[in-house]
Motif scaffolding. Structure first.
Motif, PDB file in Angstrom:
ATOM      1  N   VAL A 125       0.848  -1.192   0.000  1.00 33.91           N
ATOM      2  CA  VAL A 125       0.000   0.000   0.000  1.00 33.91           C
ATOM      3  C   VAL A 125       0.881   1.237   0.000  1.00 33.91           C
ATOM      4  O   VAL A 125       2.005   1.228   0.525  1.00 33.91           O
ATOM      5  N   ILE A 126       0.374   2.271  -0.622  1.00 29.24           N
ATOM      6  CA  ILE A 126       1.039   3.572  -0.607  1.00 29.24           C
ATOM      7  C   ILE A 126       0.065   4.594  -0.063  1.00 29.24           C
ATOM      8  O   ILE A 126      -1.032   4.769  -0.611  1.00 29.24           O
ATOM      9  N   LEU A 127       0.475   5.246   0.993  1.00 24.10           N
ATOM     10  CA  LEU A 127      -0.331   6.301   1.592  1.00 24.10           C
ATOM     11  C   LEU A 127       0.279   7.636   1.174  1.00 24.10           C
ATOM     12  O   LEU A 127       1.507   7.814   1.244  1.00 24.10           O
ATOM     13  N   ARG A 128      -0.576   8.547   0.778  1.00 24.09           N
ATOM     14  CA  ARG A 128      -0.085   9.792   0.193  1.00 24.09           C
ATOM     15  C   ARG A 128      -0.415  10.998   1.058  1.00 24.09           C
ATOM     16  O   ARG A 128      -1.455  11.051   1.712  1.00 24.09           O
ATOM     17  N   CYS A 129       0.470  11.955   1.006  1.00 24.55           N
ATOM     18  CA  CYS A 129       0.348  13.167   1.810  1.00 24.55           C
ATOM     19  C   CYS A 129       0.852  14.342   0.989  1.00 24.55           C
ATOM     20  O   CYS A 129       1.856  14.222   0.264  1.00 24.55           O
TER      21      CYS A 129
END
Lengths: 117, 114
Positions: free
Chosen positions: A19-23
């Protein structure tokens, strides 16, 4: 007022998946952080990032985790092979300057709730 | 050494009452003590903060009391309102590896009854 933006707000994934969580931090901020909060528990530090490299990381931030600032605006947290215990709320935070740090508090996003099934 | 201990875990107060949340720390290198307020579905937001060279800081209804010798600090919410119902985290930060890393307490869930 500028704010830290996180996407997605909720991510459901199967165990073992990446998973890639973006900010998107506040635009003139220089220091970036990831924290996580397991439901009902305290906010735990994962990693801090400055000048395109990790400044500090906790014991939680093992080889399954990585961070990146790919394009000068986004700041991402990647979990390579998710485990059930990775289920938590993940918060991105940013701050403008290090010194004096008490004049530059952390600004948190609203978080991404990660559910690993 | 890096731990910040916070109590109580939950607190119920009547409207108009005083809410008191306590924190204690061990690491004498901590030099900044913020309190964060978190509403459901939101990230923590800075409420008030203190440096160890002062014993008290007041902003509106919110006051931090700081006891350096005892390594304790507390948040007092005067005239508590239902809108104050939230989770409150104390934190302490020190320089670590080139970054200032806030270490958070476990949080206090405050409910203010109307």
């Amino acid at each position: 007022e500028p704010e830290v933006t996180q996407t997605p707000s909720h991510q459901v994934t199967q165990m073992g998946q990446e998973v890639i969580l973006r900010c998107v931090p506040i635009s003139n901020h220089l220091y970036f952080y990831w924290y996580r909060q397991i439901l009902g528990q305290k906010v735990e530090f994962l990693v801090s990032f400055y000048n395109n490299e990790i400044s500090e990381k906790s014991e939680i931030f093992d080889d399954q985790f990585s961070v990146e600032r790919p394009d000068g605006s986004n700041f991402t947290l990647k979990i390579r092979s998710t485990k059930l215990e990775d289920s938590a709320m993940y918060f991105c935070a940013s701050t403008r300057q290090l010194e004096p740090h008490y004049n530059s508090p952390l600004h948190f996003g609203n978080g991404t709730r990660l559910t690993v099934t | 050494q890096q731990q910040v201990k916070q109590s109580p875990q939950s607190l119920i107060v009547q409207k108009g009452g005083i809410s008191i949340i306590n924190c204690a720390y061990e690491n004498t290198a901590f030099d900044y003590f913020p309190w964060y307020q978190q509403f459901p579905g939101k990230g923590p937001a800075l409420l008030i903060a203190i440096r160890p060279d002062v014993s008290e800081k007041k902003e509106g209804r919110f006051t931090i009391s700081f006891n350096k010798s005892a390594k304790q600090f507390s948040l007092h919410i005067m005239d508590s309102q239902p809108g104050d119902s939230a989770t409150y985290f104390c934190a302490a930060s020190a320089l670590s590896g080139g970054s200032y890393i806030p270490t958070f307490g476990r949080g206090t869930s405050l409910i203010v009854h109307p």
